[in-house]
Design a protein around this motif. Structure first.
Motif, PDB file in Angstrom:
ATOM      1  N   ALA A 185      65.744 -29.668 -28.537  1.00  0.00           N
ATOM      2  CA  ALA A 185      65.176 -28.862 -29.620  1.00  0.00           C
ATOM      3  C   ALA A 185      63.726 -29.252 -29.889  1.00  0.00           C
ATOM      4  O   ALA A 185      62.869 -28.400 -30.099  1.00  0.00           O
ATOM      5  CB  ALA A 185      66.006 -29.023 -30.897  1.00  0.00           C
ATOM      6  N   LEU A 186      63.440 -30.554 -29.868  1.00  0.00           N
ATOM      7  CA  LEU A 186      62.077 -31.003 -30.154  1.00  0.00           C
ATOM      8  C   LEU A 186      61.112 -30.551 -29.073  1.00  0.00           C
ATOM      9  O   LEU A 186      59.989 -30.146 -29.367  1.00  0.00           O
ATOM     10  CB  LEU A 186      62.037 -32.529 -30.291  1.00  0.00           C
ATOM     11  N   LYS A 187      61.573 -30.592 -27.814  1.00  0.00           N
ATOM     12  CA  LYS A 187      60.704 -30.135 -26.725  1.00  0.00           C
ATOM     13  C   LYS A 187      60.319 -28.671 -26.945  1.00  0.00           C
ATOM     14  O   LYS A 187      59.191 -28.267 -26.714  1.00  0.00           O
ATOM     15  CB  LYS A 187      61.446 -30.247 -25.380  1.00  0.00           C
ATOM     16  N   ILE A 188      61.301 -27.879 -27.395  1.00  0.00           N
ATOM     17  CA  ILE A 188      61.042 -26.461 -27.623  1.00  0.00           C
ATOM     18  C   ILE A 188      60.139 -26.264 -28.830  1.00  0.00           C
ATOM     19  O   ILE A 188      59.357 -25.319 -28.891  1.00  0.00           O
ATOM     20  CB  ILE A 188      62.383 -25.709 -27.802  1.00  0.00           C
ATOM     21  N   ALA A 189      60.226 -27.173 -29.801  1.00  0.00           N
ATOM     22  CA  ALA A 189      59.460 -27.009 -31.038  1.00  0.00           C
ATOM     23  C   ALA A 189      58.017 -27.484 -30.909  1.00  0.00           C
ATOM     24  O   ALA A 189      57.235 -27.309 -31.848  1.00  0.00           O
ATOM     25  CB  ALA A 189      60.160 -27.758 -32.178  1.00  0.00           C
ATOM     26  N   VAL A 190      57.657 -28.085 -29.769  1.00  0.00           N
ATOM     27  CA  VAL A 190      56.299 -28.635 -29.634  1.00  0.00           C
ATOM     28  C   VAL A 190      55.168 -27.656 -29.947  1.00  0.00           C
ATOM     29  O   VAL A 190      54.256 -27.991 -30.698  1.00  0.00           O
ATOM     30  CB  VAL A 190      56.093 -29.259 -28.237  1.00  0.00           C
ATOM     31  N   PRO A 191      55.192 -26.417 -29.435  1.00  0.00           N
ATOM     32  CA  PRO A 191      54.098 -25.509 -29.790  1.00  0.00           C
ATOM     33  C   PRO A 191      53.978 -25.307 -31.301  1.00  0.00           C
ATOM     34  O   PRO A 191      52.867 -25.352 -31.850  1.00  0.00           O
ATOM     35  CB  PRO A 191      54.482 -24.202 -29.096  1.00  0.00           C
ATOM     36  N   ALA A 192      55.097 -25.108 -31.968  1.00  0.00           N
ATOM     37  CA  ALA A 192      55.058 -24.903 -33.413  1.00  0.00           C
ATOM     38  C   ALA A 192      54.586 -26.163 -34.130  1.00  0.00           C
ATOM     39  O   ALA A 192      53.803 -26.100 -35.079  1.00  0.00           O
ATOM     40  CB  ALA A 192      56.442 -24.501 -33.924  1.00  0.00           C
ATOM     41  N   LEU A 193      55.034 -27.314 -33.658  1.00  0.00           N
ATOM     42  CA  LEU A 193      54.641 -28.574 -34.290  1.00  0.00           C
ATOM     43  C   LEU A 193      53.154 -28.863 -34.076  1.00  0.00           C
ATOM     44  O   LEU A 193      52.508 -29.450 -34.945  1.00  0.00           O
ATOM     45  CB  LEU A 193      55.492 -29.732 -33.741  1.00  0.00           C
ATOM     46  N   THR A 194      52.630 -28.429 -32.946  1.00  0.00           N
ATOM     47  CA  THR A 194      51.194 -28.605 -32.706  1.00  0.00           C
ATOM     48  C   THR A 194      50.410 -27.831 -33.737  1.00  0.00           C
ATOM     49  O   THR A 194      49.408 -28.308 -34.271  1.00  0.00           O
ATOM     50  CB  THR A 194      50.800 -28.085 -31.322  1.00  0.00           C
ATOM     51  N   ASN A 195      50.891 -26.616 -34.024  1.00  0.00           N
ATOM     52  CA  ASN A 195      50.260 -25.810 -35.072  1.00  0.00           C
ATOM     53  C   ASN A 195      50.184 -26.588 -36.367  1.00  0.00           C
ATOM     54  O   ASN A 195      49.163 -26.619 -37.048  1.00  0.00           O
ATOM     55  CB  ASN A 195      51.091 -24.546 -35.309  1.00  0.00           C
ATOM     56  N   GLN A 196      51.311 -27.206 -36.713  1.00  0.00           N
ATOM     57  CA  GLN A 196      51.376 -27.996 -37.948  1.00  0.00           C
ATOM     58  C   GLN A 196      50.359 -29.116 -37.926  1.00  0.00           C
ATOM     59  O   GLN A 196      49.649 -29.348 -38.908  1.00  0.00           O
ATOM     60  CB  GLN A 196      52.772 -28.627 -38.100  1.00  0.00           C
ATOM     61  N   ALA A 197      50.279 -29.799 -36.788  1.00  0.00           N
ATOM     62  CA  ALA A 197      49.361 -30.938 -36.683  1.00  0.00           C
ATOM     63  C   ALA A 197      47.921 -30.488 -36.857  1.00  0.00           C
ATOM     64  O   ALA A 197      47.142 -31.109 -37.583  1.00  0.00           O
ATOM     65  CB  ALA A 197      49.553 -31.626 -35.335  1.00  0.00           C
ATOM     66  N   ILE A 198      47.570 -29.408 -36.180  1.00  0.00           N
ATOM     67  CA  ILE A 198      46.205 -28.892 -36.291  1.00  0.00           C
ATOM     68  C   ILE A 198      45.914 -28.474 -37.720  1.00  0.00           C
ATOM     69  O   ILE A 198      44.860 -28.761 -38.286  1.00  0.00           O
ATOM     70  CB  ILE A 198      45.998 -27.721 -35.316  1.00  0.00           C
TER      71      ILE A 198
END
Lengths: 267, 247
Positions: A185-198
């Motif tokens: 699940a975390l691997k799949i969520a990486v694009p969305a989480l990158t958004n959060q980080a930015i």
């Protein structure tokens, strides 16, 4: 820090690297994690450096520190919320859902104001939580709600057959989540989480309003200096450049994380 | 204990008018290979999934390797059953983020608390039996369907089950790949494993099955030994089904 940034961007940007630089690669994630305490030391000063009160911390270092510290707090908390939301215990699930909905209904600036201005009013006078810590907590609590939803998206995309296969082998719920579901699940969520980080990085600029002189605050104070009157264009172009550099660095890092590992979809 | 699985008046409904299982009675003997056949929606997958608790039952009683299960769906009992019953799925359901070796050693290490080295030796031995020992360090996505299913079989066998359940193990495979999986299952059967196999593969059933269970609309239509079923099935519906399958 600049060296670290430069290294990160160059190593992530290209796949063809000279040998010596390549060997440094595995150390990069650890270097970034160590940045948090290192940043604290740099900012606060230690026995050899001049001690600086947190009110006076500032600049790019502060921006990065805020982003990293909040990020490292928000991630586990967000994951916990996402898992809690799916809990069989009705109370836990409801509390998690409430928290997520509440935090997402409120603008970040309001949470920051609450943390900086209102929180001290609620606490007894003796407990003086320093400004940076308050900011980090506010950012972390806010971001966690968004992280939770990103992770939930990842969790939902895992077919139920994975959990069935794990169950058929005798794995219990917690092992299944930890070893099978969550990693995927975390691997799949990486694009969305990158958004959060930015977003988190960029939102640290809000602290300029609340008295912390981070990157944006520095440019404001630069412009206020009588010697530099009229140099607005220069300052803001430079500011935009630094933010661009940092955010691109994050995006490249995310791309690398996505590409590595057996679940890479290749893009 | 000579009866591996015993089902008594097992029923399950999804809604008022849809009975997935209707008063199913059957016994599976230790060492026996039971093939379950029937049209889609006949309840054969549902039935086999009640044997390891992936589906609950609304009425009736089950006794799997001596452990009782009823409509209470007792989680503790189900956990005990799953340690002794293995399952192979139609879609393989391997863990994509782990290597083949890790896929197989995960459960023994985490559930049976086997030491890593020991689990790996056993895993390699199973992979060798399946003929794919050289694939051990790859990831599922790099293997063909037939290879993945053989890994799935090895993964289930790594837990040393007493009963193996197969839910249409070859239905998702290309025709060329079906044989390698059926061969693996045939070997397993000759070694004396108790197997319940839901399948459409008549050839396999004819050769390997001891008995055949034919289901339709959640009910048991016929339960005969394989020879009888394929030469002169007792029930009209069974014969019609066999005709359809061979034409």
């Amino acid at each position: 820090m600049v060296v670290l940034l430069f290294l990160t961007i160059t190593t992530l940007g290209s796949d063809r690297l000279p040998q010596p630089l390549r060997r440094l690669q595995p150390f990069l994630p650890w270097a970034w994690i160590l940045m948090v305490p290192a940043g604290v030391v740099l900012l606060a000063g230690s026995s050899t450096l001049q001690t600086v009160p947190t009110r006076a911390w500032g600049g790019l270092t502060l921006t990065l520190l805020l982003t990293l510290a909040s990020g490292f707090l928000a991630l586990p908390f967000g994951i916990g919320l996402a898992i809690g939301r799916t809990s069989n215990l009705g109370l836990v699930a409801m509390l998690c859902r409430l928290y997520i909905d509440l935090m997402r209904a409120v603008p970040l600036i309001a949470v920051l104001f609450f943390g900086q201005l209102l929180l001290p009013l609620f606490l007894p006078v003796e407990i003086e939580v320093n400004r940076v810590l308050r900011a980090v907590l506010a950012f972390a609590l806010f971001a966690a709600a968004y992280v939770a939803e990103d992770v939930r998206g990842g969790l939902q995309s895992i077919p139920p057959t994975q959990a069935e296969a794990a169950a058929a082998l005798g794995l219990n719920g917690s092992l299944t989540m930890r070893l099978i579901i969550l990693p995927q699940a975390l691997k799949i969520a990486v694009p969305a989480l990158t958004n959060q980080a930015i977003g988190l990085l960029q939102n640290t600029s809000l602290m300029a309003i609340l008295g912390l002189i981070e990157l944006l605050g520095i440019s404001q104070s630069l412009l206020a200096n009588p010697e530099y009157i009229g140099r607005h264009l220069e300052v803001y172009v430079w500011l935009a450049g630094v933010y661009w550099l940092l955010c691109s660095g994050m995006a490249l890092l995310a791309k690398r994380i996505e590409r590595q590992g057996p679940l890479s979809t290749g893009s | 204990m000579t009866i591996a699985i015993h089902a008594q008046s097992v029923s399950k409904s999804y809604s008022d008018d849809h009975r997935a299982l209707d008063e199913v009675n059957l016994s599976v003997n230790l060492g026996e290979v039971l093939v379950v056949m029937g049209p889609s929606g006949s309840g054969k997958s549902t039935l086999i999934r009640t044997f390891n608790g992936l589906e609950s039952i609304d009425e009736g009683r089950l006794e799997i390797v001596g452990i009782r299960l009823d409509s209470n769906h007792d989680e503790r009992q189900i956990k005990r059953i799953r340690r002794r019953v293995g399952m192979v799925f139609q879609q393989f359901n391997l863990f994509p983020h782990l290597s083949i070796l890790d896929n197989i050693t995960l459960a023994p290490i985490r559930v049976k608390k086997t030491k890593k080295k020991e689990a790996e030796i056993r895993a390699m031995s199973l992979l060798t039996q399946m003929g794919i020992a050289d694939q051990a360090m790859k990831h599922p996505a790099q293997l063909s369907g037939g290879q993945q299913q053989r890994v799935a079989i090895a993964r289930a066998l790594a837990m040393d089950p007493e009963v193996m359940l197969f839910d249409e193990p070859t239905s998702a495979l290309d025709p060329e790949r079906v044989k390698e999986v059926l061969d693996a299952m045939r070997t397993l059967a000759s070694a004396g494993m108790t197997m319940v196999v839901v399948t459409h593969e008549l050839g396999f059933a004819r050769e390997v099955a001891d008995r055949v269970l034919f289901m339709d609309a959640g009910k048991v239509v016929e339960l005969s030994d394989a020879k009888t079923f394929f030469s002169h099935a007792k029930e009209e519906r069974s014969r019609r089904f066999l005709n359809q399958m061979t034409n």
